[in-house]
Design a protein around this motif. Structure first.
Motif, PDB file in Angstrom:
ATOM      1  N   ASP A  49       0.884  -1.165   0.000  1.00 21.49           N
ATOM      2  CA  ASP A  49       0.000   0.000   0.000  1.00 21.49           C
ATOM      3  C   ASP A  49       0.920   1.212   0.000  1.00 21.49           C
ATOM      4  O   ASP A  49       1.354   1.701   1.043  1.00 21.49           O
ATOM      5  CB  ASP A  49      -0.895  -0.023   1.240  1.00 21.49           C
ATOM      6  N   LEU A  50       1.231   1.698  -1.206  1.00 25.91           N
ATOM      7  CA  LEU A  50       2.270   2.707  -1.337  1.00 25.91           C
ATOM      8  C   LEU A  50       1.894   4.028  -0.675  1.00 25.91           C
ATOM      9  O   LEU A  50       2.761   4.705  -0.097  1.00 25.91           O
ATOM     10  CB  LEU A  50       2.583   2.913  -2.820  1.00 25.91           C
ATOM     11  N   ALA A  51       0.631   4.393  -0.768  1.00 26.59           N
ATOM     12  CA  ALA A  51       0.215   5.646  -0.139  1.00 26.59           C
ATOM     13  C   ALA A  51       0.400   5.584   1.378  1.00 26.59           C
ATOM     14  O   ALA A  51       0.949   6.498   1.999  1.00 26.59           O
ATOM     15  CB  ALA A  51      -1.235   5.936  -0.493  1.00 26.59           C
ATOM     16  N   ARG A  52      -0.028   4.507   1.966  1.00 21.14           N
ATOM     17  CA  ARG A  52       0.128   4.344   3.417  1.00 21.14           C
ATOM     18  C   ARG A  52       1.602   4.282   3.793  1.00 21.14           C
ATOM     19  O   ARG A  52       2.019   4.862   4.799  1.00 21.14           O
ATOM     20  CB  ARG A  52      -0.583   3.069   3.862  1.00 21.14           C
ATOM     21  N   MET A  53       2.375   3.594   2.997  1.00 19.96           N
ATOM     22  CA  MET A  53       3.807   3.470   3.272  1.00 19.96           C
ATOM     23  C   MET A  53       4.491   4.835   3.237  1.00 19.96           C
ATOM     24  O   MET A  53       5.317   5.163   4.104  1.00 19.96           O
ATOM     25  CB  MET A  53       4.445   2.532   2.248  1.00 19.96           C
ATOM     26  N   ALA A  54       4.133   5.665   2.250  1.00 20.39           N
ATOM     27  CA  ALA A  54       4.714   7.004   2.155  1.00 20.39           C
ATOM     28  C   ALA A  54       4.364   7.841   3.374  1.00 20.39           C
ATOM     29  O   ALA A  54       5.199   8.585   3.904  1.00 20.39           O
ATOM     30  CB  ALA A  54       4.235   7.682   0.877  1.00 20.39           C
ATOM     31  N   GLU A  55       3.140   7.736   3.843  1.00 21.34           N
ATOM     32  CA  GLU A  55       2.721   8.488   5.026  1.00 21.34           C
ATOM     33  C   GLU A  55       3.482   8.034   6.261  1.00 21.34           C
ATOM     34  O   GLU A  55       3.905   8.839   7.092  1.00 21.34           O
ATOM     35  CB  GLU A  55       1.222   8.324   5.232  1.00 21.34           C
ATOM     36  N   GLU A  56       3.689   6.740   6.409  1.00 18.74           N
ATOM     37  CA  GLU A  56       4.371   6.215   7.588  1.00 18.74           C
ATOM     38  C   GLU A  56       5.852   6.575   7.603  1.00 18.74           C
ATOM     39  O   GLU A  56       6.449   6.770   8.656  1.00 18.74           O
ATOM     40  CB  GLU A  56       4.190   4.696   7.667  1.00 18.74           C
ATOM     41  N   GLY A  79       7.177   9.305   6.283  1.00 13.79           N
ATOM     42  CA  GLY A  79       7.336  10.725   6.533  1.00 13.79           C
ATOM     43  C   GLY A  79       7.734  11.529   5.312  1.00 13.79           C
ATOM     44  O   GLY A  79       8.058  10.988   4.254  1.00 13.79           O
ATOM     45  N   PRO A  80       7.726  12.851   5.458  1.00 18.34           N
ATOM     46  CA  PRO A  80       7.933  13.744   4.312  1.00 18.34           C
ATOM     47  C   PRO A  80       9.350  13.754   3.762  1.00 18.34           C
ATOM     48  O   PRO A  80       9.577  14.282   2.677  1.00 18.34           O
ATOM     49  CB  PRO A  80       7.560  15.122   4.883  1.00 18.34           C
ATOM     50  N   ASP A  81      10.307  13.223   4.515  1.00 18.41           N
ATOM     51  CA  ASP A  81      11.693  13.241   4.030  1.00 18.41           C
ATOM     52  C   ASP A  81      12.030  12.030   3.159  1.00 18.41           C
ATOM     53  O   ASP A  81      13.179  11.841   2.783  1.00 18.41           O
ATOM     54  CB  ASP A  81      12.661  13.272   5.221  1.00 18.41           C
ATOM     55  N   VAL A  82      11.015  11.224   2.862  1.00 10.88           N
ATOM     56  CA  VAL A  82      11.228  10.020   2.047  1.00 10.88           C
ATOM     57  C   VAL A  82      10.404  10.119   0.771  1.00 10.88           C
ATOM     58  O   VAL A  82       9.229  10.494   0.812  1.00 10.88           O
ATOM     59  CB  VAL A  82      10.842   8.740   2.818  1.00 10.88           C
ATOM     60  N   THR A  83      11.032   9.797  -0.345  1.00  6.85           N
ATOM     61  CA  THR A  83      10.333   9.722  -1.628  1.00  6.85           C
ATOM     62  C   THR A  83      10.437   8.289  -2.153  1.00  6.85           C
ATOM     63  O   THR A  83      11.515   7.691  -2.146  1.00  6.85           O
ATOM     64  CB  THR A  83      10.953  10.683  -2.663  1.00  6.85           C
ATOM     65  N   LEU A  84       9.306   7.756  -2.611  1.00  4.14           N
ATOM     66  CA  LEU A  84       9.281   6.431  -3.218  1.00  4.14           C
ATOM     67  C   LEU A  84       9.264   6.588  -4.737  1.00  4.14           C
ATOM     68  O   LEU A  84       8.351   7.188  -5.294  1.00  4.14           O
ATOM     69  CB  LEU A  84       8.055   5.651  -2.762  1.00  4.14           C
ATOM     70  N   LEU A  85      10.294   6.079  -5.364  1.00  6.61           N
ATOM     71  CA  LEU A  85      10.349   6.031  -6.824  1.00  6.61           C
ATOM     72  C   LEU A  85       9.830   4.656  -7.237  1.00  6.61           C
ATOM     73  O   LEU A  85      10.436   3.638  -6.920  1.00  6.61           O
ATOM     74  CB  LEU A  85      11.788   6.218  -7.323  1.00  6.61           C
ATOM     75  N   SER A  90       6.525  -8.677   4.918  1.00 10.26           N
ATOM     76  CA  SER A  90       5.267  -7.966   5.141  1.00 10.26           C
ATOM     77  C   SER A  90       5.541  -6.479   5.061  1.00 10.26           C
ATOM     78  O   SER A  90       6.674  -6.021   5.241  1.00 10.26           O
ATOM     79  CB  SER A  90       4.680  -8.308   6.511  1.00 10.26           C
ATOM     80  N   GLN A  91       4.487  -5.692   4.810  1.00  4.32           N
ATOM     81  CA  GLN A  91       4.667  -4.246   4.722  1.00  4.32           C
ATOM     82  C   GLN A  91       5.114  -3.667   6.054  1.00  4.32           C
ATOM     83  O   GLN A  91       5.974  -2.790   6.082  1.00  4.32           O
ATOM     84  CB  GLN A  91       3.376  -3.572   4.253  1.00  4.32           C
ATOM     85  N   ALA A  92       4.567  -4.163   7.143  1.00  3.43           N
ATOM     86  CA  ALA A  92       4.955  -3.650   8.456  1.00  3.43           C
ATOM     87  C   ALA A  92       6.443  -3.863   8.706  1.00  3.43           C
ATOM     88  O   ALA A  92       7.145  -2.991   9.238  1.00  3.43           O
ATOM     89  CB  ALA A  92       4.124  -4.315   9.547  1.00  3.43           C
ATOM     90  N   GLU A  93       6.924  -5.036   8.295  1.00  3.40           N
ATOM     91  CA  GLU A  93       8.340  -5.349   8.479  1.00  3.40           C
ATOM     92  C   GLU A  93       9.208  -4.454   7.608  1.00  3.40           C
ATOM     93  O   GLU A  93      10.265  -3.970   8.032  1.00  3.40           O
ATOM     94  CB  GLU A  93       8.578  -6.820   8.137  1.00  3.40           C
ATOM     95  N   LEU A  94       8.763  -4.187   6.400  1.00  2.00           N
ATOM     96  CA  LEU A  94       9.517  -3.324   5.496  1.00  2.00           C
ATOM     97  C   LEU A  94       9.581  -1.901   6.042  1.00  2.00           C
ATOM     98  O   LEU A  94      10.653  -1.277   6.060  1.00  2.00           O
ATOM     99  CB  LEU A  94       8.866  -3.331   4.113  1.00  2.00           C
ATOM    100  N   VAL A  95       8.450  -1.367   6.483  1.00  2.00           N
ATOM    101  CA  VAL A  95       8.432  -0.006   7.026  1.00  2.00           C
ATOM    102  C   VAL A  95       9.352   0.100   8.243  1.00  2.00           C
ATOM    103  O   VAL A  95      10.080   1.084   8.412  1.00  2.00           O
ATOM    104  CB  VAL A  95       6.992   0.412   7.385  1.00  2.00           C
ATOM    105  N   ARG A  96       9.336  -0.928   9.082  1.00  2.00           N
ATOM    106  CA  ARG A  96      10.200  -0.907  10.261  1.00  2.00           C
ATOM    107  C   ARG A  96      11.673  -0.855   9.853  1.00  2.00           C
ATOM    108  O   ARG A  96      12.463  -0.094  10.423  1.00  2.00           O
ATOM    109  CB  ARG A  96       9.956  -2.144  11.123  1.00  2.00           C
ATOM    110  N   LEU A  97      12.045  -1.661   8.848  1.00  2.00           N
ATOM    111  CA  LEU A  97      13.429  -1.671   8.381  1.00  2.00           C
ATOM    112  C   LEU A  97      13.844  -0.290   7.867  1.00  2.00           C
ATOM    113  O   LEU A  97      14.927   0.220   8.202  1.00  2.00           O
ATOM    114  CB  LEU A  97      13.602  -2.697   7.252  1.00  2.00           C
ATOM    115  N   LEU A  98      12.978   0.324   7.055  1.00  2.00           N
ATOM    116  CA  LEU A  98      13.317   1.613   6.460  1.00  2.00           C
ATOM    117  C   LEU A  98      13.329   2.725   7.494  1.00  2.00           C
ATOM    118  O   LEU A  98      14.206   3.602   7.480  1.00  2.00           O
ATOM    119  CB  LEU A  98      12.318   1.939   5.344  1.00  2.00           C
ATOM    120  N   ASP A  99      12.374   2.693   8.401  1.00  2.00           N
ATOM    121  CA  ASP A  99      12.252   3.758   9.391  1.00  2.00           C
ATOM    122  C   ASP A  99      13.375   3.704  10.418  1.00  2.00           C
ATOM    123  O   ASP A  99      13.875   4.735  10.875  1.00  2.00           O
ATOM    124  CB  ASP A  99      10.894   3.651  10.082  1.00  2.00           C
TER     125      ASP A  99
END
Length: 743
Positions: free
Chosen positions: A561-568, A570-576, A666-675
């Motif tokens: 869910d790219l929109a949700r991922m971008a929100e989580e 934050g504004p300093d991250v851009t998804l290409l 999972s998306q949660a795991e990915l967001v945690r890694l990136l964040d």
């Protein structure tokens, strides 16, 4: 001391060697050793053997300092063998499941005979398995142990050594050793069989005899080396002369000799035309010198051939063969005429162009089915312009791709008269996929296949094992691949895959991928330009998301869910976000782009600019990971459907275990890694280093130059590789954007 010693010589078999060794090491019977002999192989066979020896103590490797040929390589292996029995296995063949256990059980049950003969089956590239047509000779008649006199028909089996187990003390007693030259199995096979006092049979297929479509088989090689057959039968009859007690076998072996000579003469493609008469005369001399008293020629056509051989009547024999060849040629021409009549869509114009001389200074390029000027062909094109400006370079493009053509690129529209003229007359044709089936490979043309990725997923003939992933016509595929003269390889791993799954007569160029040169040679200015083109602010972390194509999904469906991922994040991250080129730019991605933190880069060219701009790569099973690894930047594998993908498409290694970096499912795991930053740690750096050493071994920034110098300039001395520890790569965005210190 092991029960069985398997001698496995290796020479230019890197595409098949692992499968061969795995078939032995995976047996449920374990009391054996493998003596693997690297016959000074110029490819990666020796390194593959060493890797197996490091992993399994049963594998022992001998590296010969010069190429000695199959027979002497086997002799070198026998000198090191410790087993009670010696078996031979050619390194492009495989043992069947349970074969060694069945062989050992049969030896035990029959009191350790001197020879055990087991069966084999021919394994064809198209998946056919055909058992030895004389398998009936191995069926039991109630006798467990026999001599050749009890079943002389065993001489009618193919004269091979790798369908037998030989007791080591028997080999020593008879003094068996392999001679040099072609047909080295003949003297060993015949001399051992007539000498053995105890033979047992195993009516079971133990070996799959690979029928290689192209290359790897002396029977498909036109050469004077086929004259070696005379020396081999000289050895057989010298053995008989030294053992008068075996004289009963003189006539049967005479028949085998004459039959073998006629086979060499009659099979097309073995003897050079200019040498056929000489071969016939030598065969005739052997016939007259060794014909046994009272020998009666068989009736029918074979008898007539023997009569001509006895009289040394080459002219009569050649005339008969010419008549047969003429009848075959008439049939072939008729089929060819029908074939051309079905190519009406190609048009008379293309046919007329094919009759004109080749343009020695014309090169035609295409990429991704003429969709763009990109990938390895584009990198070769650019280097060719610098090193050989006299060669005109033309791209074939679809009409809808013309708007994206870089300035100054000469092009023709796919299907146009200009296109067919270029394809017909160009000396060089370069593509990262195959040209259309109707494109004719002319004598003198040079086709360069660059490929467009290191394979994680199964490719070519290996896809037959995964029918849900393809409806490919594999016969047509290999006909297309038959046009290749060169296959560009990114690494040894790719080479072993390509040579196995595309078994055609091309030359492999282990150069690295030309498209990756820029990832090595780009400067800080190039990185800043790439980011500016995408509108990335200096303080932005850019993650490039590149999922691959899934055959079981008809359109692009992000597993995030790219929109949700971008929100989580934050504004300093851009998804290409780049969808696989099969999908194009989907409406879903267009919606997500309006969020402001997602940039749809599906149509952005070249993709290498995206690599330069991104701080890290997020992918699943895309070959992008192998290219991005050249940059030595973090890679995150997001693989929520690995079980499904690997089962449906098939893969060459377990990506979750051998990943180039952090793994999420999972998306949660990915967001945690990136964040958290856990995608870039000491552990992920170590993983990436191992991945790079395996898959980026040739990428030193000079790949395109190597291709141009080898193919277009005909240079024999390759451009040396920059040692891996000394290589550089493009700076990271952080390095490129860092303030320049002033003295």
């Amino acid at each position: 001391m092991p029960r069985l010693s398997l001698i496995v010589p290796a020479y230019k078999v890197q595409g098949y060697l692992s499968e061969c060794l795995d078939s032995v090491l995976g047996q449920d019977y374990t009391d054996f050793e493998i003596i693997a002999v690297d016959d000074c192989s110029p490819d990666g066979s020796g390194a593959i053997l060493d890797e197996y020896a490091r992993r399994d103590a049963r594998v022992h490797v001998i590296h010969l300092t010069r190429n000695v040929g199959l027979g002497h390589a086997r002799n070198a292996g026998m000198e090191k063998a410790q087993g009670d029995y010696i078996l031979f296995l050619d390194s492009d063949d495989t043992m069947t499941e349970g074969a060694l256990g069945a062989i050992a059980d049969r030896l035990d049950a029959t009191g350790d005979p001197e020879i055990l003969i087991y069966d084999y089956a021919r394994s064809y590239w198209d998946g056919r398995i055909e058992r030895n047509y004389r398998a009936d000779l191995l069926r039991s008649d109630g006798q467990d142990v026999i001599r050749l006199a009890d079943r002389p028909q065993l001489l009618d089996l193919l004269q091979i050594v790798w369908n037998k187990a030989y007791r080591r003390d028997f080999v020593d007693r008879v003094g068996l050793a392999f001679p040099t030259g072609y047909y080295e199995d003949a003297p060993w096979t015949y001399c051992s069989l007539i000498s053995a006092e105890s033979i047992t049979l195993l009516d079971r297929v133990g070996v799959l005899y690979r029928q290689r479509r192209e290359g790897g088989n002396i029977l498909k090689t036109t050469s004077r080396k086929h004259f070696d057959v005379f020396d081999q039968y000289q050895r057989v009859f010298e053995f008989l002369d030294a053992h008068p007690e075996l004289d009963q076998w003189r006539e049967p072996l005479f028949r085998k000799m004459v039959g073998h000579y006629l086979t060499v003469l009659e099979k097309p493609g073995r003897l050079p035309s200019a040498d056929r008469a000489e071969f016939f005369h030598r065969a005739s001399a052997d016939y007259r010198a060794r014909v046994p008293k009272g020998f009666t020629r068989p009736a029918g056509g074979k008898g007539k051939k023997l009569a001509l051989l006895e009289r040394d009547a080459y002219a009569a024999w050649a005339g008969a063969m010419t008549a047969v060849k003429f009848r075959q040629t008439v049939k072939k021409r008729a089929r060819t005429a029908v074939s051309f009549s079905k190519r009406g869509a190609m048009g008379a114009f293309y046919q007329s162009q094919l009759r004109l001389p080749l343009d020695e200074n014309l090169a035609v390029f295409s990429s991704y089915w003429s969709r763009s000027v990109s990938c390895n062909p584009a990198a070769i094109d650019a280097r060719l312009a610098l090193l050989a400006p006299h060669i005109r370079r033309v791209w074939v493009l679809r009409p809808d791709a013309v708007g994206e053509v870089p300035a100054g690129v000469d092009h023709v529209i796919l299907g146009s008269r200009e296109c067919w003229a270029a394809l017909a007359r160009a000396k060089y044709l370069v593509n990262n996929v195959n040209f259309a089936d109707v494109v004719v490979k002319r004598e003198g043309q040079v086709h360069v296949q660059t490929h467009h990725g290191t394979p994680l997923k199964t490719m070519g003939l290996d896809q037959r094992k995964y029918p849900a992933s393809t409806d490919m016509d594999f016969d047509k595929l290999l006909e297309r691949c038959d046009r290749w003269d060169y296959s560009v390889s990114a690494n040894r791993f790719s080479t072993t895959v390509w040579e196995r799954v595309y078994p055609c007569s091309y030359t492999t160029l282990e150069t690295g991928y030309p498209r990756n040169d820029v990832l090595v040679n780009a400067t800080a200015a190039d990185v800043r330009r790439a980011r500016a083109t995408l509108g990335l602010a200096d303080g932005t972390r850019a993650f490039l998301y590149m999922p691959t194509h899934r055959e079981y999904q008809p359109d692009f469906r992000p597993h995030l869910d790219l929109a949700r991922m971008a929100e989580e994040l934050g504004p300093d991250v851009t998804l290409l976000v780049r969808g696989h080129y099969f999908y194009g730019s989907s409406p879903r991605l267009a919606d997500l782009r309006r969020s402001g933190r997602i940039v749809d880069v599906s149509a952005h060219h070249p993709v290498e600019d995206l690599y330069l701009a991104a701080d890290a790569l997020i992918t699943d099973y895309s070959s992008a990971m192998f290219d991005y690894a050249v940059l030595d930047r973090p890679i995150i594998i997001h693989a929520p459907d690995w079980d499904v993908y690997s089962a449906v498409r098939g893969t060459y290694f377990d990506l979750l275990q051998e990943s180039p970096g952090a793994v999420s499912t999972s998306q949660a795991e990915l967001v945690r890694l990136l964040d958290s930053g856990d995608y870039d740690t000491a552990d992920t750096t170590e993983r990436r280093a191992a991945f790079r050493s395996r898959f980026c071994e040739f990428d030193d920034g000079h790949a395109a130059e190597r291709v141009v110098r080898s193919v277009f300039l005909g240079e024999d001395t390759p451009v040396p590789f920059v040692p891996f520890p000394e290589r550089t790569h493009a700076p990271t965005p952080a390095q490129a954007l860092a303030p320049v210190e002033r003295a």
